[in-house]
Design an enzyme around this catalytic site. Sequence first.
Site, PDB file in Angstrom:
ATOM      1  N   CYS A  94       0.792  -1.173   0.113  1.00 57.53           N
ATOM      2  CA  CYS A  94      -0.075   0.190  -0.077  1.00 57.53           C
ATOM      3  C   CYS A  94       0.819   1.342  -0.167  1.00 57.53           C
ATOM      4  CB  CYS A  94      -0.960  -0.168   1.407  1.00 57.53           C
ATOM      5  SG  CYS A  94      -0.153  -0.034   3.007  1.00 57.53           S
ATOM      6  N   HIS A 157       0.809   6.746   6.068  1.00 56.26           N
ATOM      7  CA  HIS A 157       1.767   5.631   5.884  1.00 56.26           C
ATOM      8  C   HIS A 157       2.638   6.092   4.761  1.00 56.26           C
ATOM      9  CE1 HIS A 157       2.347   1.029   5.527  1.00 56.26           C
ATOM     10  NE2 HIS A 157       3.461   1.744   6.178  1.00 56.26           N
TER      11      HIS A 157
END
Length: 281
Positions: A94, A157
């Site tokens: 991701c 992230h």
Amino acid sequence: MSDSTLKKPISQPPYHKTPIFIGLVALIGATITACAVAPSQPVAGGKPNILYIIADDLGYSDIGAFGGEISTPNLDKLVQSGRVLTNYHTSTVCAVTRSMLYSGTDHHLVGEGTMGPPNDERKGLPGYEGYLNNQALSVAELLQDGGYHTYIAGKWHLGSNLNAPENKSPDQWGFERSFTLLGGATKNHFGHDSADAKIYTENGRFVSIPATDANGQPWYDANVYAQKLISNIDENIKDGKPFAAFATFTTPHWPLQVPEPWLSQYKGVYDVGYEAIRNKR
């Protein structure tokens, strides 16, 4: 909600289930998308409002419109009234994909050659910093320069290591309003982290999360992220400026936790096992 200032800036096969995510982009008044588009509607000034919907670790066929047994009526509407890109690809993990989605360029050029800083011979090399670096502008910065409100709620992230001096949180990447989980995952989608856990930020400041959401319901992160975006949009909706909102949901990334009444809704559905579900899809 208590807070403290941040010390430092901070197409796969249909049933593929490695850490990928599907991007749904609804452009009201436009016709381009990562996966599906809402029907065209007039927008003030001719600029479309943009909604990015990102689901973490979602398999292509998990969505009802693509053969899944999960009820996803709103996503199905986007698919049915929009366009599907059949040759759209994500990276294997991701953070790498997010770096390309936000920067518009190869992940090696913007610091995410791999997910996080590597511990092998690549450690310290350019392109492997493990966070979004300054070699490119973000799409939010460009949209903001183009007259857009820019909002993000959900997973970031792209820089959770606060020891890195170049690390920047979303508010420093062109997001006017932000509520984000800095790291790649949470221990619990129901918000059972310790009160002093510095994992969530709002507009560049660490925040602790309350026991309930804006509707007085027990905290569940996907609901909170959606509420935050809706609140941000409503705050400025009458000023005539278009908005770009990024709904970057952590779910269905592990841990697999589903609130009621949806949990009971699927009781027994998966008892037949993976192969049977796969073949049906």
